[in-house]
Design a protein around this motif. Structure first.
Motif, PDB file in Angstrom:
ATOM      1  N   ALA A 298       7.257   6.480   5.902  1.00  0.00           N
ATOM      2  CA  ALA A 298       7.515   6.117   7.303  1.00  0.00           C
ATOM      3  C   ALA A 298       6.198   5.863   8.043  1.00  0.00           C
ATOM      4  O   ALA A 298       6.211   5.596   9.244  1.00  0.00           O
ATOM      5  CB  ALA A 298       8.312   7.229   7.983  1.00  0.00           C
ATOM      6  N   GLY A 299       5.080   5.996   7.335  1.00  0.00           N
ATOM      7  CA  GLY A 299       3.761   5.776   7.960  1.00  0.00           C
ATOM      8  C   GLY A 299       3.244   7.025   8.658  1.00  0.00           C
ATOM      9  O   GLY A 299       2.215   6.987   9.341  1.00  0.00           O
ATOM     10  N   GLY A 300       3.942   8.147   8.487  1.00  0.00           N
ATOM     11  CA  GLY A 300       3.546   9.374   9.180  1.00  0.00           C
ATOM     12  C   GLY A 300       2.555  10.208   8.387  1.00  0.00           C
ATOM     13  O   GLY A 300       2.231   9.902   7.235  1.00  0.00           O
TER      14      GLY A 300
ATOM     15  N   GLN B 174      12.659   7.372   8.910  1.00  0.00           N
ATOM     16  CA  GLN B 174      12.461   5.968   9.308  1.00  0.00           C
ATOM     17  C   GLN B 174      12.871   5.765  10.767  1.00  0.00           C
ATOM     18  O   GLN B 174      12.280   4.965  11.491  1.00  0.00           O
ATOM     19  CB  GLN B 174      13.291   5.029   8.416  1.00  0.00           C
ATOM     20  CG  GLN B 174      12.814   4.944   6.987  1.00  0.00           C
ATOM     21  CD  GLN B 174      11.455   4.286   6.859  1.00  0.00           C
ATOM     22  OE1 GLN B 174      11.139   3.340   7.573  1.00  0.00           O
ATOM     23  NE2 GLN B 174      10.641   4.786   5.949  1.00  0.00           N
ATOM     24  N   ALA B 175      13.875   6.507  11.195  1.00  0.00           N
ATOM     25  CA  ALA B 175      14.403   6.316  12.556  1.00  0.00           C
ATOM     26  C   ALA B 175      13.531   6.970  13.624  1.00  0.00           C
ATOM     27  O   ALA B 175      13.561   6.552  14.776  1.00  0.00           O
ATOM     28  CB  ALA B 175      15.827   6.867  12.634  1.00  0.00           C
TER      29      ALA B 175
ATOM     30  N   PRO C  18       4.044   4.883  12.607  1.00  0.00           N
ATOM     31  CA  PRO C  18       2.757   5.054  11.941  1.00  0.00           C
ATOM     32  C   PRO C  18       1.817   5.923  12.784  1.00  0.00           C
ATOM     33  O   PRO C  18       1.698   5.731  13.999  1.00  0.00           O
ATOM     34  CB  PRO C  18       2.240   3.624  11.796  1.00  0.00           C
ATOM     35  CG  PRO C  18       3.497   2.805  11.699  1.00  0.00           C
ATOM     36  CD  PRO C  18       4.485   3.476  12.607  1.00  0.00           C
ATOM     37  N   GLY C  19       1.208   6.907  12.132  1.00  0.00           N
ATOM     38  CA  GLY C  19       0.255   7.796  12.824  1.00  0.00           C
ATOM     39  C   GLY C  19       0.906   9.055  13.380  1.00  0.00           C
ATOM     40  O   GLY C  19       0.209  10.009  13.727  1.00  0.00           O
TER      41      GLY C  19
ATOM     42  N   ALA D 152       0.846  -1.198   0.000  1.00  0.00           N
ATOM     43  CA  ALA D 152       0.000   0.000   0.000  1.00  0.00           C
ATOM     44  C   ALA D 152       0.883   1.250   0.000  1.00  0.00           C
ATOM     45  O   ALA D 152       0.556   2.256  -0.631  1.00  0.00           O
ATOM     46  CB  ALA D 152      -0.906  -0.015   1.233  1.00  0.00           C
ATOM     47  N   ARG D 153       2.027   1.177   0.681  1.00  0.00           N
ATOM     48  CA  ARG D 153       2.944   2.334   0.728  1.00  0.00           C
ATOM     49  C   ARG D 153       3.434   2.683  -0.668  1.00  0.00           C
ATOM     50  O   ARG D 153       3.448   3.835  -1.072  1.00  0.00           O
ATOM     51  CB  ARG D 153       4.180   2.008   1.579  1.00  0.00           C
ATOM     52  CG  ARG D 153       3.947   1.787   3.032  1.00  0.00           C
ATOM     53  CD  ARG D 153       5.267   1.610   3.777  1.00  0.00           C
ATOM     54  NE  ARG D 153       6.146   0.566   3.229  1.00  0.00           N
ATOM     55  CZ  ARG D 153       5.962  -0.735   3.382  1.00  0.00           C
ATOM     56  NH1 ARG D 153       4.907  -1.183   4.028  1.00  0.00           N
ATOM     57  NH2 ARG D 153       6.810  -1.616   2.876  1.00  0.00           N
TER      58      ARG D 153
END
Ligand code: PLP
Length: 397
Positions: free
Chosen positions: A134-136, A108-109, A113-114, A5-6
């Motif tokens: 990074a899911g952010g 990433q570090a 997520p969220g 999905a990313r």
């Protein structure tokens, strides 16, 4: 095969889309004036080219430490410390394959997520995609066009929430050329310290400044120990975009985490590019300075050319090789920048990048990394088409 999905959500880079349209039109025989470029037209500095030949001859071909060679880390720490009063040691520096992957790895570090990441706008095109990977959640903090798009701490403070984990600022700024003033940098460091946020400063255009100097947040590092990461690169300063060499200056935890990520993701940046960058810092700075002087002429040419266009307003950029003019067709409605960019490319043969790609409508980015002749002819073609469009806005294809 089903993509993640990313990956499926990723949009193509808008600036690369302009370059591929330029290539397509040129292949059809059109004369295109390319003011969309995101890289120096100069050759890589001579010292870098000599050093890479030597490095090949001595077979500098094997793995090195994944955070980079000690000598280059020390040279970058010394250069930044002298320029910015940042008191860095070699251990605070992580070398990587360009600014882009280092920014990606930082996110990433530090981003789960969220989490939210606030970023001054207009912003470099890859930040939203990197935050998403990074899911952010990417949260733009708009700067004021009437204030020359200067990023200010208050803009960022206005968008912070309890979920914000990091703040990104790019100064000198791509696309606006604006530089964050020293008192704003200090205010931002204090804000990030108070709210326990990672401050990421993208300084890739640090050396490309004309009047004002960029002040690194690492000058104020004692206010936020272990909370600041500044990213730079050999790409623009030494005209080495294709060599892929960048650095992250991040005393404390961020450098340690980045090093650990790099152990598993990329290992060391190219040993040849590292040898080239070391020589460029030692012997290439005069050539880099001469390039900046040439860019200053090109900036003045571009600003004068844009000011001669009906319906165009521009703030002279303080740094970078970009200007970010606003366009007004006199219709009383904001211009759709993507439509205007396509129209100018097809009708006037001038390539510019739409402001929408940088999070700001009604503007287009003009790169004065191109030759003086291309800038002069590009601005003339732009002026002629803007005259026609202002007389007849329905021409907009
Ligand atoms: N950050 C900004 C603001 C840029 O404009 C660019 C390149 O255009 C980069 C980062 C990427 O630099 P590099 O080529 O060193 O990865």
């Amino acid at each position: 095969m089903r993509p993640s999905a990313r990956a499926a959500a990723l949009e193509p880079s808008p600036s690369l889309a302009v370059s591929s349209e330029v290539r397509r039109l040129r292949a059809l025989g059109r004369d295109i004036l390319d003011l969309g470029l995101g890289e120096p037209s100069f050759p890589a500095v001579a010292a870098a080219k000599r050093a890479v030949v030597d490095a090949v001859a001595r077979d500098d071909s094997h793995y090195g430490p994944s955070v980079g060679n000690a000598e280059l880390r020390a040279a970058i720490a010394a250069f930044h410390s002298e320029r910015h009063g940042s008191r860095l040691a070699a251990d605070d520096v992580v070398i990587g394959g360009g600014a882009k992957p280092l920014l990606y790895q930082l996110l990433q570090a530090f981003v789960d997520p969220g989490d939210e990441v606030a970023c001054s706008a207009p912003y470099w095109v890859s930040f939203p995609a990197q935050v998403a990977l990074a899911g952010g959640r990417f949260v733009p903090a708009p700067a004021d066009p009437a204030d020359g798009f200067i990023p200010r701490a208050a803009h960022l403070e206005a968008v912070l929430t309890p979920r914000t984990r990091a703040v990104i600022v790019n100064s000198p700024n791509n696309p606006s050329g604006a530089i964050m003033p020293p008192e704003e940098v200090e205010a931002l460091v204090r804000l990030c310290a108070r709210r326990e946020l990672l401050l990421v400063m993208d300084e890739v255009y640090d050396f490309l400044v004309f009047e004002d100097r960029h002040v690194s947040p690492l000058r104020f590092r004692d206010l936020h120990p272990g909370g600041i990461a500044c990213v730079g690169a050999a790409s623009k300063i030494f005209a080495m975009t294709g060599w892929r060499l960048g650095w992250c200056l991040a005393p404390g935890e961020p450098a340690r985490l980045l090093g650990r990520l790099q152990d598993h993701v990329t290992s060391n940046a190219s040993t040849l590019a590292q040898a080239a960058a070391l020589a460029a810092f030692a012997e290439g700075l005069d050539e880099a300075r001469a390039n900046v002087e040439e860019w200053r002429h090109r900036r003045d040419l571009a600003v004068a050319g844009l000011r001669a266009c009906e319906g165009v307003t521009v703030v002279p950029p303080a740094g970078t090789f970009f200007a970010f003019p606003g366009f007004d067709l006199g219709t009383g409605r904001p211009v759709d920048s993507a439509r205007l960019a396509v129209h100018l490319l097809r009708e006037a043969g001038v390539a510019l990048v739409p402001g929408a790609a940088f999070g700001h409508e009604g503007h287009l980015r003009l790169s004065f990394a191109a030759s003086r002749d291309t800038i002069a002819r590009g601005c003339e073609a732009l002026a002629a088409e803007m005259r026609r469009l202002r007389r007849d806005p329905e021409r907009l294809s």
